[in-house]
Motif scaffolding. Structure first.
Motif, PDB file in Angstrom:
ATOM      1  N   TYR A 279       2.724  -8.175  -5.903  1.00 43.39           N
ATOM      2  CA  TYR A 279       1.572  -7.519  -6.527  1.00 43.39           C
ATOM      3  C   TYR A 279       0.992  -8.394  -7.647  1.00 43.39           C
ATOM      4  O   TYR A 279      -0.226  -8.583  -7.722  1.00 43.39           O
ATOM      5  CB  TYR A 279       1.964  -6.159  -7.090  1.00 43.39           C
TER       6      TYR A 279
ATOM      7  N   TRP B 248      -4.263   1.566  -4.194  1.00 41.76           N
ATOM      8  CA  TRP B 248      -2.996   0.969  -4.621  1.00 41.76           C
ATOM      9  C   TRP B 248      -3.242  -0.300  -5.428  1.00 41.76           C
ATOM     10  O   TRP B 248      -2.433  -0.658  -6.290  1.00 41.76           O
ATOM     11  CB  TRP B 248      -2.107   0.673  -3.420  1.00 41.76           C
TER      12      TRP B 248
ATOM     13  N   ASP C 216      -1.000   4.209   1.415  1.00 40.27           N
ATOM     14  CA  ASP C 216      -2.348   4.450   0.898  1.00 40.27           C
ATOM     15  C   ASP C 216      -3.368   3.719   1.771  1.00 40.27           C
ATOM     16  O   ASP C 216      -3.297   2.496   1.929  1.00 40.27           O
ATOM     17  CB  ASP C 216      -2.444   3.954  -0.549  1.00 40.27           C
TER      18      ASP C 216
ATOM     19  N   ALA D  69       0.818  -1.223   0.000  1.00 40.83           N
ATOM     20  CA  ALA D  69       0.000   0.000   0.000  1.00 40.83           C
ATOM     21  C   ALA D  69       0.849   1.268   0.000  1.00 40.83           C
ATOM     22  O   ALA D  69       0.393   2.316  -0.474  1.00 40.83           O
ATOM     23  CB  ALA D  69      -0.935   0.004   1.201  1.00 40.83           C
ATOM     24  N   ARG D  70       2.032   1.225   0.556  1.00 36.23           N
ATOM     25  CA  ARG D  70       2.917   2.391   0.601  1.00 36.23           C
ATOM     26  C   ARG D  70       2.220   3.624   1.181  1.00 36.23           C
ATOM     27  O   ARG D  70       2.287   4.722   0.647  1.00 36.23           O
ATOM     28  CB  ARG D  70       3.465   2.688  -0.793  1.00 36.23           C
TER      29      ARG D  70
ATOM     30  N   TYR E   9      -0.825   0.539  -8.472  1.00 37.07           N
ATOM     31  CA  TYR E   9       0.537   0.113  -8.155  1.00 37.07           C
ATOM     32  C   TYR E   9       1.411   0.217  -9.412  1.00 37.07           C
ATOM     33  O   TYR E   9       1.005  -0.171 -10.512  1.00 37.07           O
ATOM     34  CB  TYR E   9       0.517  -1.322  -7.637  1.00 37.07           C
TER      35      TYR E   9
END
Length: 335
Positions: free
Chosen positions: A229, A168, A163, A160-161, A172
């Motif tokens: 991912y 995401w 988010d 998610a970084r 992504y």
């Protein structure tokens, strides 16, 4: 006084009648479509996924002016009651439209995984039978999202970084345009199509081995985050596309559409829809371009892997919810 009381009573009845008439109702064609989707899910869902009928089946239908909430246990406060619908076997709630009429999605709404979907004519599906199958595709997402620890396990992927919205999953920055990644993915997709077309067991085994080797090589070339991912999308969206085909195929073999559904002007037999899904799946695998499809390329790949696994080991589904996100592991023998 009696005449006056009678007049007041009649006026109240008339006002109540006008008020009832002014309440919007789910359009008849959409009632018939949704009722068909509910029937198929209830009668055939367990044949495709063991626990599928236990998932919530809340639907938010988007029409031109209103949105209708159906089979939702906790309607948000901005929805007003429209009455009970006997065909849908649900209380119905409505509000003024806020979502895009072309939307096809499933996400938490009022605390419940909810299918948020526009009418067939306003979406990419256009006609009744493919639209019903798409509702069931989205219903499988409801099963995914409602399983224990789903959100915890998704968070543990660390994709998610920061988010918090879930966007995401769509945005992504996977290296779709990288020349090496693109070439390997497209080659792998064509090997998968060849395995799906294989006739004899000998031919299938050879094609399967080629595909699994290419799949491992593709995973090895990706950065760890990118592989996570890719794996997540194949597991979530790819297997939903697989489920779309499987339920259409089950409906073609075991489901008699209702008289009302068969009477719709755009009705098509489920056999036609199932065959079209399978044909398009194999066609996409042989022609897709990763840099153009982007994350949507993972849909036919995951669906194809599901069909491959059905042929390899019909027991593979028991691993789906206990060994999440890494479909490549399912090609290994059950321990």
């Amino acid at each position: 006084m009696k005449l006056k009381s009678a007049a007041v009573f009649a006026l109240l009845l008339f006002a109540g009648s006008v008020s009832a008439q002014q309440k919007p109702a789910v359009p008849e064609i959409d009632r018939v479509r949704l009722a068909e989707a509910f029937r198929i899910g209830e009668t055939l869902g367990r044949r495709v996924w063991k626990d599928w009928p236990d998932a919530p089946f809340a639907v938010l239908l988007i029409t031109g002016e209103q949105e209708f909430l159906i089979r939702h246990p906790r309607p948000p406060e901005d929805f007003a009651p429209a009455g009970h619908d006997a065909l849908l076997r649900s209380d119905v709630y409505f509000r003024k439209r806020t979502f895009d009429p072309a939307l096809l999605a499933t996400f938490p709404f009022g605390g419940v995984p909810t299918i948020v979907i526009g009418q067939a004519e306003k979406t990419a599906k256009k006609t009744s039978t493919p639209w019903v199958v798409t509702v069931l595709h989205e219903h499988f997402h409801q099963l995914q999202y409602s399983r224990p620890d789903y959100y915890r396990d998704v968070a543990a992927l660390e994709l998610a970084r920061g988010d918090q919205t879930g966007m995401w999953m769509l945005n992504y920055a996977f290296p779709y345009a990288d020349a090496r990644v693109k070439e390997r993915f497209e080659s792998m997709s064509r090997l998968l199509a060849a395995a799906l077309r294989a006739g004899s067991k000998r031919d299938f085994d050879a094609r399967l081995a080629e595909y699994v080797a290419a799949r491992r090589a593709f995973g090895a070339m990706l950065a760890p985050e990118d592989f996570r991912y890719f794996s997540f999308q194949v597991w979530q969206e790819g297997m939903s596309r697989y489920t779309e085909y499987r339920i259409a195929e089950a409906a073609a073999r075991r489901h008699r559409p209702s008289k009302q559904f068969r009477a719709l002007r755009d009705f098509r037999p489920f056999r036609e829809t199932a065959d079209e899904i399978k044909r398009k799946l194999v066609e996409e695998l042989t022609t897709l371009r990763l840099d153009e499809y982007k994350r949507v390329a993972f849909y036919p790949l995951g669906a194809g892997e599901g069909l491959l696994l059905d042929r390899l080991d019909p027991r593979w589904q028991r691993r789906y919810f206990t060994e999440r996100f890494y479909v490549d592991k399912y090609f290994e023998p059950l321990r």
